[in-house]
Enzyme design. Structure first.
Site, PDB file in Angstrom:
ATOM      1  N   PHE A  73       2.108   1.261  -2.229  1.00  0.00           N
ATOM      2  CA  PHE A  73       1.099   1.506  -3.240  1.00  0.00           C
ATOM      3  C   PHE A  73      -0.213   0.833  -2.851  1.00  0.00           C
ATOM      4  O   PHE A  73      -0.259  -0.377  -2.653  1.00  0.00           O
ATOM      5  CB  PHE A  73       1.576   1.021  -4.602  1.00  0.00           C
ATOM      6  CG  PHE A  73       2.938   1.557  -4.965  1.00  0.00           C
ATOM      7  CD1 PHE A  73       3.227   2.905  -4.845  1.00  0.00           C
ATOM      8  CD2 PHE A  73       3.933   0.714  -5.393  1.00  0.00           C
ATOM      9  CE1 PHE A  73       4.471   3.408  -5.166  1.00  0.00           C
ATOM     10  CE2 PHE A  73       5.185   1.206  -5.719  1.00  0.00           C
ATOM     11  CZ  PHE A  73       5.456   2.549  -5.608  1.00  0.00           C
ATOM     12  N   ASP A  75      -3.122  -1.016  -3.271  1.00  0.00           N
ATOM     13  CA  ASP A  75      -3.869  -1.886  -4.171  1.00  0.00           C
ATOM     14  C   ASP A  75      -4.309  -3.117  -3.385  1.00  0.00           C
ATOM     15  O   ASP A  75      -4.338  -3.092  -2.163  1.00  0.00           O
ATOM     16  CB  ASP A  75      -3.051  -2.232  -5.415  1.00  0.00           C
ATOM     17  CG  ASP A  75      -1.788  -3.018  -5.113  1.00  0.00           C
ATOM     18  OD1 ASP A  75      -1.592  -3.468  -3.967  1.00  0.00           O
ATOM     19  OD2 ASP A  75      -0.982  -3.203  -6.037  1.00  0.00           O
TER      20      ASP A  75
END
Length: 115
Positions: A73, A75
């Protein structure tokens, strides 16, 4: 959407992105369209994980056969770790902003570079 995905996490991510605008995490960087789809991937992964019990899926609709297709993910955590270990080096300007815990403009070049 889960039923329409047909036990495909990749298809579920596509459906979430197509049907729910809040899941469209994308933008233009250096003249190219970039797709992250963090929210859609987290949603799909959370659904899958919530119905796992000792390696068994409690809901056959969520027994995704391609869960390995999810990406990490995008981020701040991974870049933070890579920077800490010297694998990733920021420009001086970006380093100063990050070290001062300044919020980077959403959709800005520096945010895309980190992600």
């Amino acid at each position: 959407l889960v039923e329409a995905a047909g036990q495909s996490v990749a298809r579920l991510v596509d459906l979430l992105v197509c049907r729910l605008p809040g899941f469209r995490d994308e933008g233009i960087y250096a003249g190219r369209q970039v797709f992250f789809y963090k929210r859609a991937q987290i949603c799909a992964a959370d659904l899958w994980g919530a119905f796992q019990d000792g390696g068994q899926c409690l809901d056959p609709r969520l027994d995704f056969k391609d869960v390995d297709q999810l990406t990490i993910f995008p981020d701040y955590r991974l870049p933070q770790l890579l920077r800490h270990f010297g694998v990733l080096k920021y420009s001086e300007t970006l380093s100063e902003l990050v070290d001062a815990q300044e919020e980077l403009p959403a959709g800005g070049a520096m945010e895309f570079e980190i992600r």
